[in-house]
Write a protein that holds these residues in place. Structure first.
Motif, mmCIF file in Angstrom:
data_model
loop_
_atom_site.group_PDB
_atom_site.id
_atom_site.type_symbol
_atom_site.label_atom_id
_atom_site.label_comp_id
_atom_site.label_asym_id
_atom_site.label_seq_id
_atom_site.Cartn_x
_atom_site.Cartn_y
_atom_site.Cartn_z
ATOM 1 N N VAL A 48 0.822 -1.209 0.000
ATOM 2 C CA VAL A 48 0.000 0.000 0.000
ATOM 3 C C VAL A 48 0.859 1.264 0.000
ATOM 4 O O VAL A 48 0.631 2.169 -0.794
ATOM 5 N N ALA A 49 1.814 1.330 0.908
ATOM 6 C CA ALA A 49 2.623 2.543 1.042
ATOM 7 C C ALA A 49 3.996 2.185 1.585
ATOM 8 O O ALA A 49 4.137 1.266 2.385
ATOM 9 N N LEU A 50 4.979 2.950 1.159
ATOM 10 C CA LEU A 50 6.375 2.732 1.534
ATOM 11 C C LEU A 50 6.979 4.053 1.981
ATOM 12 O O LEU A 50 6.712 5.087 1.373
ATOM 13 N N ILE A 51 7.792 4.008 3.014
ATOM 14 C CA ILE A 51 8.540 5.200 3.412
ATOM 15 C C ILE A 51 9.984 4.807 3.642
ATOM 16 O O ILE A 51 10.278 3.775 4.258
ATOM 17 N N VAL A 52 10.895 5.621 3.110
ATOM 18 C CA VAL A 52 12.311 5.336 3.184
ATOM 19 C C VAL A 52 12.958 6.282 4.201
ATOM 20 O O VAL A 52 12.330 7.250 4.621
ATOM 21 N N ASP A 61 -1.343 2.708 -6.694
ATOM 22 C CA ASP A 61 -2.252 3.610 -7.416
ATOM 23 C C ASP A 61 -3.615 3.725 -6.733
ATOM 24 O O ASP A 61 -4.219 4.804 -6.716
ATOM 25 N N SER A 62 -4.104 2.636 -6.184
ATOM 26 C CA SER A 62 -5.468 2.634 -5.645
ATOM 27 C C SER A 62 -5.636 3.520 -4.409
ATOM 28 O O SER A 62 -6.773 3.863 -4.052
ATOM 29 N N VAL A 63 -4.544 3.907 -3.750
ATOM 30 C CA VAL A 63 -4.664 4.754 -2.558
ATOM 31 C C VAL A 63 -3.993 6.099 -2.724
ATOM 32 O O VAL A 63 -4.141 6.974 -1.863
ATOM 33 N N ARG A 64 -3.261 6.284 -3.839
ATOM 34 C CA ARG A 64 -2.538 7.542 -4.009
ATOM 35 C C ARG A 64 -3.502 8.711 -3.980
ATOM 36 O O ARG A 64 -4.549 8.707 -4.640
ATOM 37 N N GLY A 65 -3.165 9.728 -3.213
ATOM 38 C CA GLY A 65 -4.039 10.889 -3.055
ATOM 39 C C GLY A 65 -4.996 10.747 -1.889
ATOM 40 O O GLY A 65 -5.598 11.732 -1.449
ATOM 41 N N ARG A 66 -5.146 9.518 -1.381
ATOM 42 C CA ARG A 66 -6.038 9.294 -0.233
ATOM 43 C C ARG A 66 -5.273 8.820 0.994
ATOM 44 O O ARG A 66 -5.827 8.793 2.095
ATOM 45 N N ALA A 67 -4.027 8.427 0.811
ATOM 46 C CA ALA A 67 -3.252 7.845 1.909
ATOM 47 C C ALA A 67 -1.985 8.647 2.159
ATOM 48 O O ALA A 67 -1.407 9.226 1.235
ATOM 49 N N THR A 68 -1.580 8.645 3.418
ATOM 50 C CA THR A 68 -0.316 9.269 3.810
ATOM 51 C C THR A 68 0.395 8.357 4.788
ATOM 52 O O THR A 68 -0.174 7.978 5.817
ATOM 53 N N ILE A 69 1.628 8.005 4.456
ATOM 54 C CA ILE A 69 2.454 7.236 5.367
ATOM 55 C C ILE A 69 3.429 8.205 6.022
ATOM 56 O O ILE A 69 3.973 9.094 5.372
ATOM 57 N N SER A 70 3.634 8.047 7.306
ATOM 58 C CA SER A 70 4.546 8.914 8.034
ATOM 59 C C SER A 70 5.259 8.100 9.094
ATOM 60 O O SER A 70 4.857 6.975 9.400
ATOM 61 N N LYS A 71 6.300 8.671 9.652
ATOM 62 C CA LYS A 71 7.044 7.974 10.693
ATOM 63 C C LYS A 71 7.606 8.983 11.678
ATOM 64 O O LYS A 71 7.739 10.172 11.370
ATOM 65 N N ASP A 72 7.876 8.499 12.872
ATOM 66 C CA ASP A 72 8.592 9.290 13.859
ATOM 67 C C ASP A 72 9.490 8.341 14.638
ATOM 68 O O ASP A 72 9.715 7.198 14.205
ATOM 69 N N ASN A 73 9.989 8.784 15.748
ATOM 70 C CA ASN A 73 10.913 7.947 16.504
ATOM 71 C C ASN A 73 10.238 6.747 17.158
ATOM 72 O O ASN A 73 10.921 5.859 17.671
ATOM 73 N N TYR A 77 3.037 5.213 10.557
ATOM 74 C CA TYR A 77 1.598 5.438 10.589
ATOM 75 C C TYR A 77 1.040 5.468 9.177
ATOM 76 O O TYR A 77 1.743 5.825 8.231
ATOM 77 N N LEU A 78 -0.214 5.091 9.060
ATOM 78 C CA LEU A 78 -0.907 5.194 7.791
ATOM 79 C C LEU A 78 -2.239 5.886 8.028
ATOM 80 O O LEU A 78 -3.040 5.424 8.836
ATOM 81 N N GLU A 79 -2.437 6.980 7.344
ATOM 82 C CA GLU A 79 -3.712 7.679 7.392
ATOM 83 C C GLU A 79 -4.353 7.587 6.011
ATOM 84 O O GLU A 79 -3.684 7.779 4.999
ATOM 85 N N MET A 80 -5.629 7.279 6.016
ATOM 86 C CA MET A 80 -6.366 7.200 4.764
ATOM 87 C C MET A 80 -7.649 7.994 4.906
ATOM 88 O O MET A 80 -8.323 7.934 5.941
ATOM 89 N N SER A 81 -7.993 8.697 3.860
ATOM 90 C CA SER A 81 -9.239 9.448 3.833
ATOM 91 C C SER A 81 -10.095 8.940 2.686
ATOM 92 O O SER A 81 -9.628 8.226 1.798
ATOM 93 N N ASN A 82 -11.363 9.331 2.744
ATOM 94 C CA ASN A 82 -12.308 8.928 1.692
ATOM 95 C C ASN A 82 -12.211 7.415 1.428
ATOM 96 O O ASN A 82 -12.104 6.978 0.283
ATOM 97 N N VAL A 83 -12.244 6.644 2.496
ATOM 98 C CA VAL A 83 -12.081 5.199 2.357
ATOM 99 C C VAL A 83 -13.264 4.598 1.616
ATOM 100 O O VAL A 83 -14.384 5.134 1.643
ATOM 101 N N ARG A 84 -12.983 3.488 0.973
ATOM 102 C CA ARG A 84 -13.984 2.814 0.143
ATOM 103 C C ARG A 84 -14.117 1.374 0.617
ATOM 104 O O ARG A 84 -13.214 0.834 1.249
ATOM 105 N N PRO A 85 -15.215 0.719 0.283
ATOM 106 C CA PRO A 85 -15.357 -0.693 0.679
ATOM 107 C C PRO A 85 -14.210 -1.567 0.207
ATOM 108 O O PRO A 85 -13.832 -2.522 0.898
ATOM 109 N N ASP A 86 -13.625 -1.242 -0.955
ATOM 110 C CA ASP A 86 -12.523 -2.085 -1.423
ATOM 111 C C ASP A 86 -11.219 -1.803 -0.686
ATOM 112 O O ASP A 86 -10.194 -2.418 -0.988
#
Length: 127
Positions: A48-52, A61-73, A77-86
């Protein structure tokens, strides 16, 4: 030894948002990249998402624009908006210790390039 413990997930109404957390215990500095995967019973695991380490991120592609991956110490984390049944699936966080780049190949590997996995958390999107 690094362990990943996930939290978040559960039922979410379509159009709503979700936030998944993955707490890292152990030597987080040993981790190169981290990712979120998801799997539906009977289907292949999907990256779904990768962070380096530099903070660059990649999304399927299916989550781009709706998902954000982030990290801290503490973890990733993964945040998704406008989620869909799929988007309904069991979501897993994963970590890699070997050198890692920002290539989409890491999300297209089926998960074989990641060495440590979280326990999984079920997300169910209902209409």
């Amino acid at each position: 030894q690094v362990n990943l413990v996930q939290s978040g997930g559960g039922p979410v109404q379509a159009g709503g948002s979700l936030r998944l957390s993955c707490a890292v215990s152990g030597d987080m500095s040993a981790i190169t990249c981290m990712a979120w995967w998801r799997q539906v019973v009977g289907k292949e695991r999907e990256g779904v998402a990768l962070i380096v380490p530099a903070g660059d991120s990649r999304y399927v592609d299916s989550v781009r624009g709706r998902a954000t991956i982030s990290k801290d110490n503490a973890g990733v984390y993964l945040e998704m908006s406008n989620v869909r049944p799929d988007d309904s699936a069991t979501y897993y966080c994963a970590a890699r210790f070997r050198p890692c780049g920002s290539s989409m190949a890491y999300l297209q590997s089926g998960g074989s390039l990641f060495e440590v996995w979280g326990q999984g958390t079920l997300v169910t999107v209902f209409s």
